[in-house]
Design a protein around this motif. Sequence first.
Motif, short mmCIF file in Angstrom:
data_model
loop_
_atom_site.label_atom_id
_atom_site.label_comp_id
_atom_site.label_asym_id
_atom_site.label_seq_id
_atom_site.Cartn_x
_atom_site.Cartn_y
_atom_site.Cartn_z
N LYS A 41 0.84 -1.21 0.00
CA LYS A 41 0.00 0.00 0.00
C LYS A 41 0.87 1.25 0.00
O LYS A 41 0.73 2.11 -0.85
CB LYS A 41 -0.91 0.03 1.25
CG LYS A 41 -1.94 -1.05 1.32
CD LYS A 41 -2.79 -0.90 2.56
CE LYS A 41 -2.03 -1.10 3.86
NZ LYS A 41 -1.47 -2.43 4.04
N SER A 42 1.77 1.30 0.97
CA SER A 42 2.60 2.50 1.09
C SER A 42 3.56 2.62 -0.09
O SER A 42 3.86 3.73 -0.53
CB SER A 42 3.38 2.50 2.40
OG SER A 42 2.48 2.36 3.48
N TYR A 43 4.02 1.49 -0.59
CA TYR A 43 4.88 1.52 -1.77
C TYR A 43 4.13 2.20 -2.92
O TYR A 43 4.68 3.03 -3.63
CB TYR A 43 5.29 0.10 -2.17
CG TYR A 43 6.28 0.06 -3.31
CD1 TYR A 43 7.64 0.08 -3.08
CD2 TYR A 43 5.83 0.00 -4.64
CE1 TYR A 43 8.55 0.04 -4.13
CE2 TYR A 43 6.72 -0.02 -5.69
CZ TYR A 43 8.09 -0.01 -5.44
OH TYR A 43 8.98 -0.03 -6.47
N VAL A 46 -5.47 8.17 0.63
CA VAL A 46 -5.65 7.41 1.86
C VAL A 46 -4.87 6.10 1.83
O VAL A 46 -5.09 5.25 0.97
CB VAL A 46 -7.14 7.08 2.08
CG1 VAL A 46 -7.36 6.51 3.47
CG2 VAL A 46 -8.01 8.31 1.87
N ASP A 47 -3.96 5.97 2.78
CA ASP A 47 -3.22 4.71 2.95
C ASP A 47 -3.90 4.00 4.12
O ASP A 47 -3.70 4.37 5.28
CB ASP A 47 -1.76 5.06 3.26
CG ASP A 47 -0.83 3.86 3.20
OD1 ASP A 47 -1.34 2.72 3.21
OD2 ASP A 47 0.39 4.08 3.18
N LEU A 48 -4.73 3.03 3.80
CA LEU A 48 -5.56 2.41 4.84
C LEU A 48 -4.77 1.48 5.76
O LEU A 48 -3.69 1.02 5.40
CB LEU A 48 -6.68 1.60 4.19
CG LEU A 48 -7.77 2.41 3.49
CD1 LEU A 48 -8.66 1.50 2.67
CD2 LEU A 48 -8.61 3.19 4.51
N GLU A 77 8.47 -1.89 12.33
CA GLU A 77 7.81 -3.00 11.64
C GLU A 77 7.28 -2.52 10.29
O GLU A 77 7.29 -3.24 9.31
CB GLU A 77 6.67 -3.50 12.52
CG GLU A 77 6.01 -4.72 11.96
CD GLU A 77 5.01 -5.32 12.93
OE1 GLU A 77 4.82 -4.74 14.02
OE2 GLU A 77 4.42 -6.35 12.58
N ASP A 78 6.81 -1.28 10.26
CA ASP A 78 6.35 -0.67 9.03
C ASP A 78 7.55 0.00 8.35
O ASP A 78 8.07 0.99 8.84
CB ASP A 78 5.29 0.38 9.38
CG ASP A 78 4.66 0.97 8.14
OD1 ASP A 78 5.25 0.84 7.05
OD2 ASP A 78 3.58 1.57 8.26
N ALA A 79 7.98 -0.57 7.21
CA ALA A 79 9.17 -0.07 6.54
C ALA A 79 9.07 1.42 6.25
O ALA A 79 10.06 2.14 6.24
CB ALA A 79 9.38 -0.84 5.23
MG MG Z 1 2.16 0.94 4.95
#
Ligand code: MG
Length: 947
Positions: A132-134, A271-273, A471-473
């Motif tokens: 998602k974030s990528y 939005v990054d859910l 944990e979240d890159a």
């Molecule tokens: Mg993310």
Amino acid sequence: MLLGRRSLGVPAAAAADMHGKDCVKVAVRVRPFNKRERDAGSRCVVSMVTSSITIQDPRESQSCRSFCFDYAYWSHSSFARDHSGLYVPEEPGGRYADQNSVFQDLGEGILENALQGYNATLLAYGQTGSGKSYSMVGYGPNKGLVPKLCDRLFQAIGENQDTRQCQVFFSMLEIYNEQVVDLLSRGSRTPGGLRVREEQQRGFYVEGLRTVPCDSAAQVEQLMEQGTRTRTTAATNMNANSSRSHMLIILQLKQIFSKESITKQSNINLVDLAGSERQRSSGSEADRLKEGTAINLSLTTLGNVISSLADVAVGKKVVHIPYRDSALTKLLQSALGGNSRTVMIATLSPADICYEESLSTLRYAERAKRIQNRAVVNESPTERLVKELKAENTKLLQRLSRLGQEGRRANDETKELRQLLTHNELQIRAIQTLREQHLQEALKDWEQQYANITQERRMMQMHPYILNINEDAQLSGVVKLFIQEGDWDIGLCDSSPRSICIRGLGIQERHAVFRNEQRRVTLTPLTGSKVTVNGNAVFQTTDLQHLDRLILGSNCTYLFIGFPSERGGDDWSRYDYDYFLSELAAAEGIHLGESSAGSSQTDPSLLAVFYDYVKLMPMVAEANQMSQELNKGVQFKLEIKNLAMSDSKGHDLQKEIVVRVTSSGRKQVWMWSKAKFVNRKFLMEDAYQQHQAASGDERVEGLPTAALPRDEDPFWDPVEPVLLGTAHLWLQSLAFRIPLEEQLEVLGSEGTEEAILQAQLVPCTSTGLPMGEDDILIDPSELLGRRLDFQLVLDQCCGLRWIREARNRGVQIGFRFYNCSQPLYSPAVWHNVNPLLDHRVHFASLHTSQRLLDHLQSSAVVLELWGLQEGCTDLTSCLEGVRMTTEGIFIIEEAGPTDTALVDSTELSCSARALQQDMEELKSVNTALRKENQSLREQLNAARNGE
Ligand code: MG
Ligand code: ADP
């Protein structure tokens, strides 16, 4: 199932023109394997052809599901990394979908819509780690949709400056546990978060949210950096998990076309859910505490809203769409059921072990694509107000001058008009001043932040430092704590000037000391504090090398960056959170690398369980820390359920992680599923934070237990019987009417010996008299169609570990025979390590069928050892639907209509022999499994000892 339905290949604009409606556009994207999946020898279960995607069930290769979306992006393979670190197709025009091509399809459309004055929304949905974030933000040179969109937006603004004036405002917020946090506001967090309010014209909005005017893409990037930093500190300080939070970026674009004197305004929501996985795993599990909904009310509600809207779209009657149930759905109301053009990107892991999650993501996306919106071009109310006031003033002025010209003495009227005019002008000025003030503040703040960032860059070139790994890159490497010359305390202490302040579970007031002297950095743990370097616990002064991994307290992970001269051009990104975890696991005896578990023979589901285990390790450490600080007196320990258990045929059972919860003095024990533990831990964090807030900033040791009523206490549950272990009593002898007496080893789920159970199977007459040697059968098929009576005798339990641990406990044996729908239980026996059971149950088959005979020859009755504890009720046999004779004999089989003696008996004895062979095989499988379990057990024990 959806193949054959026409793909929504029509451009959204065209679709909108036809119906006045805009369907939510949906794209799916599949990422490359990550290191963990590669090590596990994962298989890719996803395939794509144009815009359709197929996912294959790894356990049943025949079972495939296909879906069709607006776009399907293959970002799994056929790519290369170019000199600047960009991921690009291996060959020009290749199938790999890079960040650019995703932007071409999705980003350009959003930009176009925004420039036309439509609201636009982009949502990223998917399991944690799926990309998602990528896709939204990107990593390093592989910029995602948001920064690319900003680049193009400011480019477009620059292009037509003579015809229109543009303003861009940027806000960034996070929703965690229903609290809205402004990520751009440096000030202290508003307790309880910002309020979401509703206004007739604006709809829902966040009150007091900082909006920063921007005039370049670079500025937006700085702001995002700042926002991410706030997110990271919040995550570490509050011990919160970013995968459970939603990140929203709101870009407001205002365009003033002076010639046509129109103002267009549009809101772009990006939005990054939160990770989609928890929702499902918690939903399936019931707990007396409000779990599931509490974990991520926003995500659950979003799912409900999407489902309702999808129903509306197919013409179902829907009474109520639950927008108001959560903060997120309030803010996304117009994006989902109203005035916005909306795009969803659903991201997937390609790996077989993620099959369930990926399928659930596809189903979700499938529903979302049915939603229809009605977007309109927007005019801002403020602009209109100013415009209207201006127009009114012009009119007033005209009237005034006309009055003067006409020379009429209408003093009263003039006075009144002048008053009105002044009032209007004041109002205009007030509106403008307010806005300017707002902008000035935001600008000043931003400049300050910018100065800090520049300062930090300078420091990085001068001193060693530690870098947070999350944990979240996306949040890794955001916090840099510098170790300048001299001695530096690291810990909670923020008063001392020579201290580095960190927060987190298990961090002491003064946790450890860094010493930077003669171009060497050492770390010395202080008494009672937990420090791990490269996976190993350290207790003495330790030299730090460039790229060493530090874990402070329960789970604060940092990477040490040495002096600039030591650094070279190395890339620290391989030291991600997973790396820390596997290093920790390896130090404790569990190897998840290519070496052991990664060998291709390892069953992927077993491997998945091990990964779960390793992932849960720090969470369990945190739960223990919270329990200790809150004086809860409970301890948590990870176990693998069914590690050494098998079903009545000796088949290996599906394994999963459970958490054993033990109250102090080992008087009470609970077994929690993984989902329940994850949920409970979330509630514990809540309780912990409330306790922290209540006890103020000063931390007092041994504070009274957080005053939670028992039935709201996440650390506690009413006690229940606990399944301690099982034993197999094979039934084959019954088929020959041979009595059997066995000493059975009752094995715990992890292979521990829980007890020895003496049990018998006694063939008998219908009155319960034991049969003798004369009654032994040579050929079991003789039993066909005849009555068979036997007794199951539970004589005694010996060496009960459960009772040895605490005397105020008891046990019961549970068993289920053949086709009995309910288990039967022996009476409870208490306080005795070697209790006599002396329990005898008489079973009878009135008309023995081939099926029963097969069962006897190939199966075992599984005897379950249940542990009772003080305060829990005994297990009782439920006799509903159980057939019994008046003498109390359990009937396991009555005369079946089809089962007659017509079957050729030679055929039968053949099948009996075949069955016997089968059973031998099963037995050997069982033995092999036990061996495997033994080795797994050893690994675990080794791990345990390190804990
Ligand atoms: Mg993310
Ligand atoms: P999420 O935000 O869904 O939790 P991330 O976007 O942070 O997941 O991705 C997890 C990891 O996978 C990151 O290290 C990221 O670089 C990598 N990744 C995700 N998608 C891709 C992709 N399309 N190409 C290359 N790497 C990717």
